[in-house]
Design a protein around this motif. Structure first.
Motif, PDB file in Angstrom:
ATOM      1  N   LYS A 115      26.819  27.399 -11.469  1.00 18.81           N
ATOM      2  CA  LYS A 115      26.910  26.663 -10.209  1.00 18.81           C
ATOM      3  C   LYS A 115      26.116  25.351 -10.291  1.00 18.81           C
ATOM      4  N   TYR A 116      26.434  24.456  -9.363  1.00 19.93           N
ATOM      5  CA  TYR A 116      25.742  23.163  -9.308  1.00 19.93           C
ATOM      6  C   TYR A 116      24.232  23.366  -9.200  1.00 19.93           C
ATOM      7  N   GLU A 117      23.824  24.337  -8.336  1.00 17.38           N
ATOM      8  CA  GLU A 117      22.386  24.559  -8.147  1.00 17.38           C
ATOM      9  C   GLU A 117      21.707  25.069  -9.417  1.00 17.38           C
ATOM     10  N   ASP A 118      22.478  25.721 -10.304  1.00 16.36           N
ATOM     11  CA  ASP A 118      21.910  26.176 -11.575  1.00 16.36           C
ATOM     12  C   ASP A 118      21.485  24.998 -12.445  1.00 16.36           C
ATOM     13  N   THR A 119      22.207  23.891 -12.347  1.00 15.71           N
ATOM     14  CA  THR A 119      21.875  22.714 -13.163  1.00 15.71           C
ATOM     15  C   THR A 119      20.542  22.098 -12.745  1.00 15.71           C
ATOM     16  N   LEU A 120      20.081  22.441 -11.546  1.00 21.43           N
ATOM     17  CA  LEU A 120      18.804  21.924 -11.056  1.00 21.43           C
ATOM     18  C   LEU A 120      17.627  22.819 -11.447  1.00 21.43           C
ATOM     19  N   LYS A 121      17.930  24.015 -11.996  1.00 20.57           N
ATOM     20  CA  LYS A 121      16.878  24.977 -12.341  1.00 20.57           C
ATOM     21  C   LYS A 121      16.659  25.109 -13.846  1.00 20.57           C
TER      22      LYS A 121
END
Length: 280
Positions: free
Chosen positions: A63-69
């Protein structure tokens, strides 16, 4: 490719796919469906600790939010690395391909093991792909002087890590599955000085198998053993499971088709389990 992956790791899949499409066009073959060449990034979990980043995104598993983690060894966030390399993350949700929109996917790859070489067979047809569980472990003890600290007063992060490493090896060797493997490939020791008892050790564990239930039991046994080590050696241990992927059987129709093609061309082949992780 990965570090020390060799000349053909990953590359043969990209060049091979382009060459296949070129031959289809030059042969004027009629096709019933569109044929696309797709190049995925980071099949192996080397940079960010999570494998199949590109195909995982395509399948909706990243997911998009995974790329931020997700962070690499240098502490860089995946989102920043993708942006720096020209990826438009505004279109991230448009990457997804849903069931029913793709008829089939084929992947050409070097074996990476020695099964075909030992058999003297040029081609392997994969029936099942093993899946990894990638784990990050941090063992935190107490730093001390190598000469001045008695053995009974030590909380040695390195020795605790060594026990975990040997336990992993013993677990996979006693596994009910012949395809179970376990690897500790990256290890960092702090303060990393010859005359100091290590205060902290960070390392990775890579467990793979063709049977999910077998792999799951190994992960549970490891977790229980870590709790025992914490008490016995008086250290703190953090166990972070980055992914716990499910092994996949390849489509039997495609496997059968490839076998029949090899037989028609009198090309020796071996149907086998792939221990290596692949986008397919």
């Amino acid at each position: 490719t990965v570090l020390q992956g060799g000349n053909f790791d990953g590359t043969i899949g990209v060049i091979g796919a382009i060459e296949a499409v070129r031959m289809i066009k030059e042969s004027n073959l009629s096709v019933q469906r569109n044929v696309d060449v797709v190049v995925f990034t980071s099949e192996e979990p080397v940079s960010f600790g999570l494998g199949c980043l590109g195909s995982r995104a395509l399948a909706g598993g990243l997911k998009y939010e995974d790329t931020l983690k997700l962070k690499n060894q240098e502490g860089e966030i995946l989102h920043q690395v993708l942006q720096a390399r020209g990826f438009n993350l505004d279109d991230f949700s448009n990457l997804n391909r849903y069931p029913g929109t793709v008829k089939a996917y084929l992947e050409l790859h070097i074996e990476q093991g020695a099964v075909l070489e030992e058999l003297g067979v040029p081609l392997g047809i994969v029936s099942t792909i093993c899946a990894p569980t990638d784990i990050h472990i941090s063992v935190i003890g107490k730093q001390g002087h190598a000469g001045a600290t008695p053995m009974n007063l030590r909380r040695d992060a390195m020795m605790a890590s060594a026990e975990i490493a040997l336990y992993i090896e013993n677990l996979v060797k006693r596994s009910a599955s012949p395809h179970t493997v376990g690897t500790i490939g990256r290890l960092n020791v702090f303060p990393n000085a010859s005359n100091f008892i290590p205060q902290r050790v960070d390392f990775t564990i890579d467990i793979r198998d063709s049977i999910f239930e077998v792999k799951e039991k190994i992960v549970k046994d490891l977790s229980s053993y870590i709790e025992e080590i914490k008490i016995r050696r008086k250290v703190e241990i953090k166990m972070d499971i980055l992914n716990h992927d499910i092994p996949q059987s390849c489509d039997p129709d495609i496997v059968d088709l490839l076998q029949r093609i090899c037989e028609s061309k009198q090309m020796p082949f071996h149907t086998m389990v792939s221990g290596a992780y692949h986008d397919a």
